[in-house]
Design a protein around this motif. Structure first.
Motif, short mmCIF file in Angstrom:
data_model
loop_
_atom_site.label_atom_id
_atom_site.label_comp_id
_atom_site.label_asym_id
_atom_site.label_seq_id
_atom_site.Cartn_x
_atom_site.Cartn_y
_atom_site.Cartn_z
N PRO A 41 0.82 -1.22 0.00
CA PRO A 41 0.00 0.00 0.00
C PRO A 41 0.85 1.27 0.00
CG PRO A 41 -0.90 -1.58 1.55
CD PRO A 41 0.42 -2.12 1.10
N LEU A 42 1.99 1.25 0.67
CA LEU A 42 2.89 2.40 0.67
C LEU A 42 3.48 2.61 -0.72
CD1 LEU A 42 4.85 1.91 4.03
CD2 LEU A 42 2.83 3.32 3.60
N LEU A 43 3.84 1.54 -1.37
CA LEU A 43 4.37 1.62 -2.74
C LEU A 43 3.31 2.21 -3.67
CD1 LEU A 43 6.44 0.90 -4.96
CD2 LEU A 43 5.39 -1.38 -5.04
N ALA A 44 2.09 1.70 -3.57
CA ALA A 44 1.01 2.18 -4.43
C ALA A 44 0.72 3.66 -4.20
CB ALA A 44 -0.25 1.36 -4.20
N ALA A 45 0.88 4.12 -2.96
CA ALA A 45 0.63 5.52 -2.63
C ALA A 45 1.68 6.45 -3.22
CB ALA A 45 0.57 5.70 -1.12
N PRO A 48 1.49 6.61 -9.58
CA PRO A 48 0.18 6.81 -10.21
C PRO A 48 -0.57 5.47 -10.28
CG PRO A 48 1.95 7.79 -11.53
CD PRO A 48 2.61 6.95 -10.49
N PRO A 49 -1.89 5.48 -10.16
CA PRO A 49 -2.66 4.22 -10.16
C PRO A 49 -2.41 3.36 -11.40
CG PRO A 49 -4.06 6.06 -9.51
CD PRO A 49 -2.75 6.66 -9.95
N ASP A 50 -2.17 4.00 -12.54
CA ASP A 50 -1.96 3.22 -13.76
C ASP A 50 -0.54 2.66 -13.87
OD1 ASP A 50 -0.87 5.78 -14.14
OD2 ASP A 50 -1.05 5.61 -16.32
N LYS A 51 0.32 3.00 -12.88
CA LYS A 51 1.69 2.49 -12.89
C LYS A 51 1.95 1.46 -11.79
CE LYS A 51 3.05 5.04 -16.33
NZ LYS A 51 3.32 4.41 -17.65
N CYS A 52 0.92 1.15 -11.01
CA CYS A 52 1.07 0.14 -9.96
C CYS A 52 -0.23 -0.65 -9.86
CB CYS A 52 1.41 0.79 -8.62
SG CYS A 52 1.78 -0.40 -7.31
N LYS A 53 -0.27 -1.79 -10.53
CA LYS A 53 -1.48 -2.61 -10.58
C LYS A 53 -1.28 -3.84 -9.70
CE LYS A 53 -2.46 -0.92 -15.23
NZ LYS A 53 -2.88 -1.26 -16.60
N THR A 171 12.75 8.40 -2.31
CA THR A 171 11.35 8.83 -2.12
C THR A 171 10.46 7.68 -1.68
OG1 THR A 171 11.62 10.54 -3.81
CG2 THR A 171 9.37 9.90 -3.26
N ILE A 172 10.63 6.52 -2.30
CA ILE A 172 9.77 5.37 -1.98
C ILE A 172 10.11 4.77 -0.62
CG2 ILE A 172 9.14 3.01 -2.68
CD1 ILE A 172 9.29 3.87 -5.56
N LEU A 173 11.39 4.83 -0.23
CA LEU A 173 11.79 4.26 1.06
C LEU A 173 11.40 5.14 2.24
CD1 LEU A 173 15.34 2.76 0.39
CD2 LEU A 173 13.14 1.59 0.45
N ARG A 174 11.16 6.43 2.00
CA ARG A 174 10.87 7.35 3.10
C ARG A 174 9.67 6.91 3.95
NH1 ARG A 174 10.51 12.12 0.32
NH2 ARG A 174 12.77 12.17 0.20
N PRO A 175 8.51 6.54 3.37
CA PRO A 175 7.40 6.09 4.22
C PRO A 175 7.68 4.78 4.95
CG PRO A 175 6.85 5.86 1.89
CD PRO A 175 8.11 6.65 1.96
N LEU A 176 8.49 3.89 4.35
CA LEU A 176 8.85 2.65 5.02
C LEU A 176 9.70 2.94 6.25
CD1 LEU A 176 8.98 -0.47 5.12
CD2 LEU A 176 11.05 -0.31 3.71
N GLN A 177 10.66 3.85 6.11
CA GLN A 177 11.50 4.23 7.24
C GLN A 177 10.66 4.84 8.36
OE1 GLN A 177 14.00 6.84 5.02
NE2 GLN A 177 15.41 5.24 4.33
N ALA A 178 9.68 5.66 7.98
CA ALA A 178 8.80 6.29 8.98
C ALA A 178 7.93 5.23 9.66
CB ALA A 178 7.92 7.34 8.31
N LEU A 179 7.43 4.27 8.88
CA LEU A 179 6.60 3.19 9.43
C LEU A 179 7.38 2.42 10.49
CD1 LEU A 179 4.20 1.15 9.43
CD2 LEU A 179 5.36 -0.02 7.54
#
Length: 226
Positions: A41-45, A48-53, A171-179
């Motif tokens: 879910p963090l990755l998808a966030a 863009p929706p059309d780039k992560c199915k 950028t993508i790792l930032r929410p994982l680190q925060a989690l």
């Protein structure tokens, strides 16, 4: 991010979805849906929706998933799954004019193996793997080895290579680190890999009686890829 305000991850997500040309197909084992601390879910966030199915299931036939079948037959599609047949992703020649597609299986190693080998569609794309010695930052979940990465981390590393943009990974790792930081602040413990625990005599669970599982543990201790 759909999390309580105290542990909201929205400030750590990009303000706008990342602009990428690569489309990810995440093949998710059904058991992952019920996990509280998931990375997809963090990755998808971040994208863009059309780039992560995201497709959830164990079996994927051409009749039930015609779009996926078409994707798997596309010569420019890659599947990220390690093994003897896999090419180092950094050595793959990317043709800029072709739409880039990457398939990633989301689940435990045994679940991912089951999905990969029991679905013939997933052996049609070119098989690639990440050659890295980076340790996972997903420290609140036990990994088999020190270099096993979560689905989000694999996607971040793969996109960085395919898009030739190092800022994507950060950028993508930032929410994982925060989690992980939030969870550790609220009582979670750092989880060392099973490999680390076995090598340092810290594995406190009963050793498996199943010979195949016991053999897998021996391979982990001896640094042999499984």
């Amino acid at each position: 991010c759909s999390r309580p305000q105290k542990v909201c991850l929205c400030p750590f997500l990009p303000i706008h979805p990342l602009k990428v040309s690569t489309c990810l197909y995440i093949i998710q084992h059904p058991a992952e849906e019920s996990r509280v601390l998931r990375t997809v879910p963090l990755l998808a966030a971040c994208l863009p929706p059309d780039k992560c199915k995201i497709l959830v299931g164990r079996r994927f036939s051409e009749d039930r998933y015609p779009e996926l079948a078409t994707v798997c037959r596309n010569p420019s599609t890659l599947i990220l799954y390690p093994g003897a047949e896999a090419t180092n992703l950094e050595e793959v020649t990317v043709v800029p004019s072709s739409p880039l597609v990457m398939i990633i299986i989301d689940g435990t190693w045994s679940q991912a193996k089951d999905i990969f080998y029991k679905n013939s569609l997933f052996r049609l794309p070119k098989q690639v793997q990440l050659k890295t010695n980076i340790s996972s930052q997903y420290v609140i979940r036990t990994q088999p080895t020190n270099t096993c990465l979560s689905t989000l981390e694999c996607a971040a590393a793969a996109l960085t290579i395919m898009e030739k943009n190092k800022s994507i990974q950060e950028t993508i790792l930032r929410p994982l680190q925060a989690l992980c930081s939030f969870q550790l602040q609220h009582g979670a413990q750092i989880h060392h890999s099973k490999e680390h625990l076995l090598k340092n005599g810290l594995y406190d669970k009963p050793m498996p009686k199943n010979k195949r599982k016991l053999r897998r543990m021996e391979l982990l201790v001896n640094n042999i890829k499984i």
